[in-house]
Scaffold this active site. Sequence first.
Site, PDB file in Angstrom:
ATOM      1  N   TYR A 201      13.161  -3.334  -5.791  1.00  0.00           N
ATOM      2  CA  TYR A 201      12.067  -3.288  -6.762  1.00  0.00           C
ATOM      3  C   TYR A 201      10.894  -2.422  -6.329  1.00  0.00           C
ATOM      4  O   TYR A 201      10.279  -1.750  -7.142  1.00  0.00           O
ATOM      5  CB  TYR A 201      11.570  -4.726  -7.002  1.00  0.00           C
ATOM      6  CG  TYR A 201      10.305  -4.828  -7.800  1.00  0.00           C
ATOM      7  CD1 TYR A 201      10.310  -4.585  -9.170  1.00  0.00           C
ATOM      8  CD2 TYR A 201       9.101  -5.163  -7.190  1.00  0.00           C
ATOM      9  CE1 TYR A 201       9.148  -4.665  -9.910  1.00  0.00           C
ATOM     10  CE2 TYR A 201       7.935  -5.251  -7.924  1.00  0.00           C
ATOM     11  CZ  TYR A 201       7.959  -5.006  -9.282  1.00  0.00           C
ATOM     12  OH  TYR A 201       6.820  -5.090 -10.004  1.00  0.00           O
TER      13      TYR A 201
ATOM     14  N   ASN B  17       0.240   0.810   5.801  1.00  0.00           N
ATOM     15  CA  ASN B  17       1.110   0.074   4.882  1.00  0.00           C
ATOM     16  C   ASN B  17       1.893  -0.937   5.720  1.00  0.00           C
ATOM     17  O   ASN B  17       2.587  -0.548   6.662  1.00  0.00           O
ATOM     18  CB  ASN B  17       2.053   1.053   4.176  1.00  0.00           C
ATOM     19  CG  ASN B  17       3.092   0.363   3.285  1.00  0.00           C
ATOM     20  OD1 ASN B  17       4.155   0.915   3.046  1.00  0.00           O
ATOM     21  ND2 ASN B  17       2.791  -0.822   2.792  1.00  0.00           N
ATOM     22  N   GLY B  18       1.774  -2.215   5.370  1.00  0.00           N
ATOM     23  CA  GLY B  18       2.473  -3.256   6.119  1.00  0.00           C
ATOM     24  C   GLY B  18       1.526  -4.387   6.455  1.00  0.00           C
ATOM     25  O   GLY B  18       0.396  -4.431   5.976  1.00  0.00           O
TER      26      GLY B  18
ATOM     27  N   CYS C 141      13.137  -2.732   5.056  1.00  0.00           N
ATOM     28  CA  CYS C 141      12.972  -3.759   4.014  1.00  0.00           C
ATOM     29  C   CYS C 141      13.998  -3.568   2.894  1.00  0.00           C
ATOM     30  O   CYS C 141      14.011  -2.539   2.214  1.00  0.00           O
ATOM     31  CB  CYS C 141      11.553  -3.659   3.451  1.00  0.00           C
ATOM     32  SG  CYS C 141      11.301  -4.645   1.966  1.00  0.00           S
TER      33      CYS C 141
ATOM     34  N   CYS D 146       7.280 -13.227   2.319  1.00  0.00           N
ATOM     35  CA  CYS D 146       7.299 -12.062   3.212  1.00  0.00           C
ATOM     36  C   CYS D 146       6.021 -12.047   4.042  1.00  0.00           C
ATOM     37  O   CYS D 146       4.940 -12.279   3.512  1.00  0.00           O
ATOM     38  CB  CYS D 146       7.379 -10.787   2.382  1.00  0.00           C
ATOM     39  SG  CYS D 146       7.311  -9.291   3.391  1.00  0.00           S
TER      40      CYS D 146
ATOM     41  N   GLY E 148       0.020   0.325  -4.720  1.00  0.00           N
ATOM     42  CA  GLY E 148      -1.281  -0.330  -4.542  1.00  0.00           C
ATOM     43  C   GLY E 148      -2.263   0.155  -5.577  1.00  0.00           C
ATOM     44  O   GLY E 148      -2.484   1.359  -5.698  1.00  0.00           O
TER      45      GLY E 148
ATOM     46  N   CYS F  72      13.448 -12.464   2.989  1.00  0.00           N
ATOM     47  CA  CYS F  72      13.041 -13.223   1.798  1.00  0.00           C
ATOM     48  C   CYS F  72      14.248 -13.834   1.088  1.00  0.00           C
ATOM     49  O   CYS F  72      14.089 -14.715   0.250  1.00  0.00           O
ATOM     50  CB  CYS F  72      12.206 -12.372   0.859  1.00  0.00           C
ATOM     51  SG  CYS F  72      12.878 -10.750   0.550  1.00  0.00           S
TER      52      CYS F  72
ATOM     53  N   SER G 173      11.877  -2.181 -14.699  1.00  0.00           N
ATOM     54  CA  SER G 173      12.521  -2.388 -13.399  1.00  0.00           C
ATOM     55  C   SER G 173      13.969  -2.866 -13.521  1.00  0.00           C
ATOM     56  O   SER G 173      14.761  -2.689 -12.604  1.00  0.00           O
ATOM     57  CB  SER G 173      11.694  -3.360 -12.559  1.00  0.00           C
ATOM     58  OG  SER G 173      11.425  -4.523 -13.292  1.00  0.00           O
TER      59      SER G 173
ATOM     60  N   CYS H 159      15.924  -5.743   7.049  1.00  0.00           N
ATOM     61  CA  CYS H 159      15.252  -7.038   6.941  1.00  0.00           C
ATOM     62  C   CYS H 159      15.664  -7.629   5.599  1.00  0.00           C
ATOM     63  O   CYS H 159      15.523  -6.981   4.563  1.00  0.00           O
ATOM     64  CB  CYS H 159      13.730  -6.883   7.000  1.00  0.00           C
ATOM     65  SG  CYS H 159      12.887  -8.452   6.653  1.00  0.00           S
TER      66      CYS H 159
ATOM     67  N   CYS I 196       0.835  -1.192   0.000  1.00  0.00           N
ATOM     68  CA  CYS I 196       0.000   0.000   0.000  1.00  0.00           C
ATOM     69  C   CYS I 196       0.873   1.247   0.000  1.00  0.00           C
ATOM     70  O   CYS I 196       2.048   1.194   0.318  1.00  0.00           O
ATOM     71  CB  CYS I 196      -0.892   0.091   1.243  1.00  0.00           C
ATOM     72  SG  CYS I 196      -2.047  -1.256   1.389  1.00  0.00           S
TER      73      CYS I 196
ATOM     74  N   ASP J  78      17.435  -8.384 -15.212  1.00  0.00           N
ATOM     75  CA  ASP J  78      16.102  -8.298 -14.603  1.00  0.00           C
ATOM     76  C   ASP J  78      16.283  -8.128 -13.099  1.00  0.00           C
ATOM     77  O   ASP J  78      17.365  -8.401 -12.562  1.00  0.00           O
ATOM     78  CB  ASP J  78      15.296  -9.564 -14.922  1.00  0.00           C
ATOM     79  CG  ASP J  78      13.792  -9.321 -14.875  1.00  0.00           C
ATOM     80  OD1 ASP J  78      13.368  -8.242 -14.422  1.00  0.00           O
ATOM     81  OD2 ASP J  78      13.050 -10.232 -15.297  1.00  0.00           O
ATOM     82  N   ASP J  79      15.213  -7.687 -12.395  1.00  0.00           N
ATOM     83  CA  ASP J  79      15.381  -7.394 -10.970  1.00  0.00           C
ATOM     84  C   ASP J  79      15.216  -8.616 -10.075  1.00  0.00           C
ATOM     85  O   ASP J  79      15.801  -8.696  -9.006  1.00  0.00           O
ATOM     86  CB  ASP J  79      14.415  -6.282 -10.530  1.00  0.00           C
ATOM     87  CG  ASP J  79      12.988  -6.680 -10.737  1.00  0.00           C
ATOM     88  OD1 ASP J  79      12.410  -7.322  -9.861  1.00  0.00           O
ATOM     89  OD2 ASP J  79      12.434  -6.376 -11.817  1.00  0.00           O
TER      90      ASP J  79
HETATM   91  S1  SF4 Z   1      10.898 -10.369   3.896  1.00  0.00           S
HETATM   92 FE1  SF4 Z   1      11.807  -9.349   2.084  1.00  0.00          FE
HETATM   93  S2  SF4 Z   1      10.131  -8.136   1.214  1.00  0.00           S
HETATM   94 FE2  SF4 Z   1       9.529  -8.693   3.300  1.00  0.00          FE
HETATM   95  S3  SF4 Z   1      10.160  -6.971   4.578  1.00  0.00           S
HETATM   96 FE3  SF4 Z   1      11.833  -8.457   4.627  1.00  0.00          FE
HETATM   97  S4  SF4 Z   1      13.197  -7.849   2.919  1.00  0.00           S
HETATM   98 FE4  SF4 Z   1      11.255  -6.806   2.626  1.00  0.00          FE
END
Ligand code: SF4
Length: 556
Positions: free
Chosen positions: A290, A144-145, A284, A430, A70, A484, A331, A481, A43, A393-394
């Site tokens: 991306y 958002n989240g 993040c 995620c 979003g 992923c 991207s 973070c 979002c 590519d990303d």
């Molecule tokens: S898991 Fe990946 S997409 Fe989700 S917050 Fe962590 S770094 Fe970002």
Amino acid sequence: MPTTVRRRCPPAPRAPRLRHVPRGDGRLTHEIDPDDKRPQDACGVFGVWAPGEDVAKLSYYGLYALQHRGQESAGIAVGDGKAILVYKDMGLVSQVFDERTLSSLVGHVAVGHCRYSTTGSSRWENAQPTLAPTTEGTIALGHNGNLTNSHELADIIARRSEGVSRDAVMRGNTTDTALITALLGSHPDASLEDAAVDDLALLRGAFSLVFADESTLFAARDPQGIRPLVLGRLERGWVVASETAALDIVGASLVREIEPGELVAVDRGGLRTRRFAPAEPRGCLFEFVYLARPDTRISDRSVHAARVDVGRRLAVEHPAEADMVIPVPESGTPAAVGYAEASGIPFGSGLVKNSYVGRTFIQPSQTIRQLGIRLKLNPLREVIEGKRLVVVDDSIVRGNTQRALVRMLREAGATQIHVRISSPPVKWPCFYGIDFATRAELIANGLDTEEIRRHIGADSLGYISLEALTESTHVPAGLLCRACFNGEYPVALPDEALRGKHALEQPALPLDDPADAAAAPGPAQPMLGQQEPVDAADGLPVLVGGAGGGDALSRP
Ligand code: SF4
């Protein structure tokens, strides 16, 4: 005597009964293959406090700048000191609002939101801002989240609301956002600001919030600051937004990021800041890869500059003998620029993207279906014929897009195709507000790079390392973070049964959106190690489906 011969006409063939399908909505989408979606952001949020300004129009343009975060629904709530009026609907910001609706939203404080659903279906009831009564008035809130303890919040609300069962609380609130709004509204005997300081400390997971009562604008960010949120200054007011690009577009100057664990309030008394939890920053990393706009700054680092730098490092980590570097637009473009710069291989545009192919519910004919990604991307034969290409590519999610792309480029005359990816393999889903494929669908979960290369049919495949990507952001690894990519989740995850987009909904709730229906758990994917089938169309091995099909972390 003449006789009349009555001829019976053969019955007209009955037209086949058409299944009801919703009309195409013409929404802009950047997906090349709708069955191989890139991670979707959760979002965009925007808030403004500016007496004397047209706060609804400022919000409109702010949301317009955040549309990439979003595209399912949009809404704006405006307070004038006495009441709050909210207008929201399904669709893009430009589809939801017009002059007439915006001119009816009059006041000095506004909260705006554009939604991609990560908790709760894509339906009008779940569009934001959400509203709830408080002891002193009304609250309008955009989020958002994704929270990881929504069910605990439902218990707290039920305890506070005498005579209301937990089930009743859940029935009325099918998103984590609605639960936050109800939680703040249920706080006994406190101003909204004091309630927020108490209640925001109870939330777990990712939340960048913008909310308001009739007079005051609030902004808050979770203790890890997982999703971005920035503060800006107007000549006669204040703005908060998911990304700095939205500040630029409304003419606001960047003041700073809202700090992790911070609550900011703005009213006639000025700007106040309070802390509801100690900061433990873990922003993040995927925003850099991306999600965020390239013209946004995160942690004082230009997202575009970080992406170009990733491309340079990719050229060092995975060099290739080639004649041209081409991006998968748009991207992949900054990283391709960096790759070309560092490798000395000329940059070229070998693919043209049709940006105006909308999300459509029209069932494609077999002929159209076979066109696949050609609906979105068309190769420039005269540019790529006879060339050895580096294609940047990303990210790779399921691998279907890259497989189709490689095939298309070979058909257009490329002699070699070296695929380079500006993120490490995505192996984990995620839970903090980004809608990934399930873990079983992530091709890098269970297949190594060589197996993925064979699946997509490239001559070589190289991913940027996690270390190099992290260094490109200029943010220390311990403050990010990266779950992923490495599976190290900075905030505890809910029990498996409580995960997923529809976890707060009743099982019988119908799914309005085909995308939601498609996201529901499907049959198990073929597992690695079974007999390797081959695609009849291109002769390449069909390896889709990682080893994580039965993994506890898979989610709808
Ligand atoms: S898991 Fe990946 S997409 Fe989700 S917050 Fe962590 S770094 Fe970002």
